[in-house]
Design an enzyme around this catalytic site. Structure first.
Site, mmCIF file in Angstrom:
data_model
loop_
_atom_site.group_PDB
_atom_site.id
_atom_site.type_symbol
_atom_site.label_atom_id
_atom_site.label_comp_id
_atom_site.label_asym_id
_atom_site.label_seq_id
_atom_site.Cartn_x
_atom_site.Cartn_y
_atom_site.Cartn_z
ATOM 1 N N ASP A 471 -2.100 18.812 13.942
ATOM 2 C CA ASP A 471 -1.333 19.509 12.919
ATOM 3 C C ASP A 471 -2.198 20.564 12.217
ATOM 4 O O ASP A 471 -3.436 20.530 12.282
ATOM 5 C CB ASP A 471 -0.812 18.484 11.905
ATOM 6 C CG ASP A 471 0.565 18.856 11.364
ATOM 7 O OD1 ASP A 471 0.898 20.055 11.373
ATOM 8 O OD2 ASP A 471 1.286 17.950 10.917
ATOM 9 N N ASP A 535 9.902 21.228 11.554
ATOM 10 C CA ASP A 535 10.017 19.945 10.850
ATOM 11 C C ASP A 535 11.472 19.591 10.608
ATOM 12 O O ASP A 535 11.775 18.521 10.081
ATOM 13 C CB ASP A 535 9.291 20.002 9.500
ATOM 14 C CG ASP A 535 7.808 19.706 9.659
ATOM 15 O OD1 ASP A 535 7.403 19.329 10.770
ATOM 16 O OD2 ASP A 535 7.060 19.853 8.668
HETATM 17 C C1 GLA Z 1 3.529 18.207 8.815
HETATM 18 C C2 GLA Z 1 4.194 18.009 10.162
HETATM 19 C C3 GLA Z 1 5.074 16.792 10.121
HETATM 20 C C4 GLA Z 1 4.245 15.588 9.750
HETATM 21 C C5 GLA Z 1 3.523 15.833 8.442
HETATM 22 C C6 GLA Z 1 2.533 14.737 8.134
HETATM 23 O O1 GLA Z 1 4.455 18.535 7.842
HETATM 24 O O2 GLA Z 1 4.889 19.161 10.511
HETATM 25 O O3 GLA Z 1 5.685 16.590 11.373
HETATM 26 O O4 GLA Z 1 3.330 15.311 10.777
HETATM 27 O O5 GLA Z 1 2.803 17.050 8.474
HETATM 28 O O6 GLA Z 1 1.858 14.966 6.965
#
Ligand code: GLA
Length: 749
Positions: A471, A535
């Site tokens: 990420d 997301d």
């Molecule tokens: C980001 C990612 C999510 C999740 C969160 C965890 O927002 O896009 O999918 O993994 O971090 O903190």
């Protein structure tokens, strides 16, 4: 193979050498023509194939107008004012303000017979050489990048080095993509007028709003009609893409890295490489552009599944099920539930490492949290792998929280604009504004880079981890190393980190996530195995996000999960069938607390997973088609086998329609002269949530047989879909000579 006949060197300034023959690359309906006769590589044509014979170049030369330069203006491979180009310059650079106007002239041009060429230009006065690599790949995707070398004795500053291509004058419209968190890859269109349309990305990462594709085309070009020229820059840092129509009427399309002040200052003999520009031309709309990109992706030996033959596993990601609440019994229950549904990969998301109870602390401390996991991750990993599933783990290696042991020990590892950090977490040093309570780790610092490499390497060695969700959750604002802008160096350091870890752990797959889809580009995708498109797991939003991400990136590389019944990011509620049909056209998975399903939901979800497994080899290898559907409330897309043997289409209603009935919806792309059997496979024809009708179209319950021509030209009457619902249609070619009612379907998997 190298063709020495074309390996010509010219020194036009000396006036002795004969210029090389023009470069004429042709593949899959696309051609690029570069002429060298003026002593400068001149971009004469990029677009439709002009036929097997080299065109008569005199037919392509412009006249000289009044009140203008006395010679025809050359659009150079690097457009430059010294050739009269008054559009956006290809190169801006200088030596402390001098040598500001390059006059690059051809030094050599080498072509080989597999569609690639290397062209070298030099400017001895400015002390620079530009070496350009060009590849026209099978499938028609063109790649182009420059390397600028400083041949002079002192520093040369590069402000911009762009890669450009000419656009045919038929183009009158521009299309690009924009977005934000949870709404990535939405299209916008505008007329192409004189002037420059520029999309700038200053996020230090690709950006939620990045235009994955910038296209210019004929008026109203659609998915399956019109001429289109399109580019993408394979780069995960700051960038610009542009369409520039000069006063002389010529239009170029291109892109460049967007550099900070004196960010690239080359000492004598040093060089700078631009990212690859990817470009495609289509005379059959955007589907043709997509085809060129998919062919390129799937031709790579390291493309997922190519070497191994392994299908894309069904994923369960625990994020929206538990968030930071990492209690082992719950995580084990989730693993049991996932396995019972047919899940094949279980991904433990954020929250497992030292001090990470929420998003304010812990980033940087990449050790399994001893309090939360007294026996390490093994109890969970053993359960997951015991079920026959792979185990995946979330990491965010480029970031730190100021509340972390790492920053307490190394406050100077936070990247920022100041030259000399002082003591303490932020004592005396101006740090960038926090974003999600986090700062960027300065990976240009070799010690910081090594620390991260060692921690990730150790985690991968010590645990049975098959997959990393990598990420990156903030913009790189005021990004600096040693007081100088460092987005370029940071991006390269991240690439090096990924490359090194992949070399050390070749069996581990990596997903690129960046607060959803803020880092989707061909630079990151060269070293990762899929992207997290957004997301947002709301199926309605995903219909648009995936359609447009899928313009460039094939579905097997775009993570697409069935979210909770009521979306956590939009609060919309959707039936499982719509969520599943949407997730099906990607790398399918779940991001939902599947512990509490009732029996009917469990059965339906297991059925949807089985359907994905049945069709994934087709979905992840076939040709993507999107209909130019006249009803704005409906969308139709499908994936067709390259040999024409089968297809899977989805008809989706995104809103209520103006029409009482959808009418006959065309299923494009099948072989016109072959017969096909069409069956509605999901949801069941009597599903009263999905459909609102007294009587369905007669063919719906038992399927129907028709020719590819009929299906493309007439189409089939479709059921009346409720808004935010869809229907999945499986199409299989039938044996032509079977006397029974059209014979039996032939499956080609
Ligand atoms: C980001 C990612 C999510 C999740 C969160 C965890 O927002 O896009 O999918 O993994 O971090 O903190």
């Amino acid at each position: 193979m190298h063709n020495p006949d074309l390996d010509l060197a010219a020194d036009p300034q000396a006036g002795t050498a004969t210029p090389p023959a023009p470069l004429y690359l042709r593949r899959s309906g696309t051609a690029l023509l570069i002429d060298f006769s003026t002593g400068e590589p001149a971009l004469l044509h990029f677009g439709a194939d002009l036929g097997p014979d080299l065109p008569d170049l005199s037919l392509l030369r412009d006249p000289v107008p009044h009140s203008a330069l006395d010679t025809p203006v050359t659009l150079g491979l690097v457009p430059q004012a010294s050739s009269g180009w008054r559009g956006r310059p290809g190169l801006r650079g200088h030596r402390s303000g001098r040598a500001f106007s390059p006059r690059l002239r051809l030094a050599s041009a080498a072509v080989n017979d597999v569609g690639s060429a290397v062209i070298v230009q030099t400017d001895p006065d400015a002390g620079i050489t530009v070496r350009t690599e060009i590849r026209l790949n099978d499938g028609g995707l063109l790649q182009l990048r420059h390397r600028l070398a400083n041949d002079g004795p002192d520093e040369y500053t590069v402000e911009e080095l762009a890669a450009v291509l000419p656009v045919g004058r038929a183009a009158t419209e521009i299309l690009d993509l924009t977005g934000r968190w949870c709404r990535e890859s939405h299209p916008q269109r505008l007329p192409l007028h004189q002037g420059t349309w520029v999309r700038s990305g200053r996020h230090g990462r690709t950006g939620h709003d990045a235009s994955l594709l910038l296209a210019a085309g004929t008026g109203g070009f659609g998915y399956r009609h019109g001429q289109v020229w399109a580019v993408h820059l394979g780069w995960s840092g700051n960038h610009e893409s542009f369409v520039d129509t000069a006063g002389d009427g010529r239009t170029v399309i291109g892109a460049s890295e967007l550099l900070g002040s004196a960010e690239i200052t080359l000492a004598s003999t040093e060089h700078y490489d631009t990212p690859w520009l990817f470009a495609a031309y289509s005379d059959a709309g955007l589907d043709g552009i997509t085809e060129a990109f998919y062919a390129w992706f799937r031709g790579r030996p390291h493309h997922p599944g190519v070497a191994s033959g392994k299908p894309r596993p069904v994923v369960l990601n625990v994020w929206e099920a538990v968030y930071f609440d990492h209690r082992l019994p719950a995580l084990l229950e989730l693993a049991d539930a996932a396995a019972s549904l047919g899940v094949e990969r279980y991904v433990l998301d954020d929250g497992w490492f030292r001090g990470r109870r929420n998003d304010t602390a812990g980033l940087g401390d990449w050790y399994v949290d001893e309090q939360l996991w007294p026996d390490g991750l093994s109890p969970l990993i053993d359960a997951v792998t015991g079920h026959g599933m792979e185990f995946g783990l979330w990491v965010e290696p480029e970031m730190v929280n100021e509340d972390s042991d790492l920053v307490r020990a190394h406050p100077d590892w936070i990247a920022g604009p100041a030259a000399q950090p002082g003591p303490g977490a932020s004592g005396g040093v101006r740090l960038p504004e926090r974003w999600r309570h986090q700062q960027v780790l300065d990976l240009v610092n070799p010690e910081a880079w090594q620390y991260i490499y060692d921690r990730l390497d150790a985690l991968l060695r010590e645990n049975r981890i098959s997959y990393l969700k990598w990420d990156q959750n903030r913009d790189l604002t005021e990004m600096g190393h040693d007081g100088r802008p460092s987005v370029h160096a940071q991006t390269m350091a991240v690439y090096r980190l990924l490359d090194a870890l992949r070399a050390a752990h070749p069996g581990v797959e990596i997903e690129s996530c960046s607060s959803g889809g803020a880092r989707v580009d061909l630079g990151i995708l060269e070293r990762t195995d899929r992207v997290w498109g957004s997301d947002c797991n709301d199926a309605l939003e995903r219909q648009t996000i995936q359609r447009w991400t899928g313009m460039v990136v094939p579905p097997e590389l775009v993570g697409s999960h069935i979210g909770p019944t009521t979306s956590h990011t939009t609060a919309r509620t959707h039936d499982l069938s719509f969520r599943a049909i949407t997730a099906m056209f990607g790398h399918f998975g779940l991001e939902w607390d599947v512990r509490g399903l009732d029996a009917a939901e469990h059965t339906e979800l297991a059925h949807a997973i089985a359907l994905y497994k049945e069709y994934r080899s087709l979905l992840h290898s076939g040709r993507m088609v999107r209909a130019d559907e006249p009803d704005p409330a409906l969308r139709l897309h499908g994936v067709l086998a390259h040999d024409g043997s089968e297809a899977l289409y989805a008809l989706v209603s995104t809103a209520t329609s103006f029409a009482e009935v959808p009418g006959r919806v065309c299923l494009p792309g099948l072989q016109p002269d072959r017969r096909y059997r069409v069956e509605a496979v999901y949801p069941a024809p009597d599903d009263s949530h999905a459909f609102i009708q007294i009587a369905p179209p007669p063919w719906l319950s038992a399927g129907v047989e028709a020719s590819g021509q009929f299906l493309a030209a007439s189409g089939l009457p479709m059921p009346v879909l409720n808004p935010e619902h869809g229907i999945l249609l499986a199409v299989r070619r039938v044996h032509d000579h079977d006397p029974a009612s059209g014979g039996h379907p032939v499956r080609n998997s």
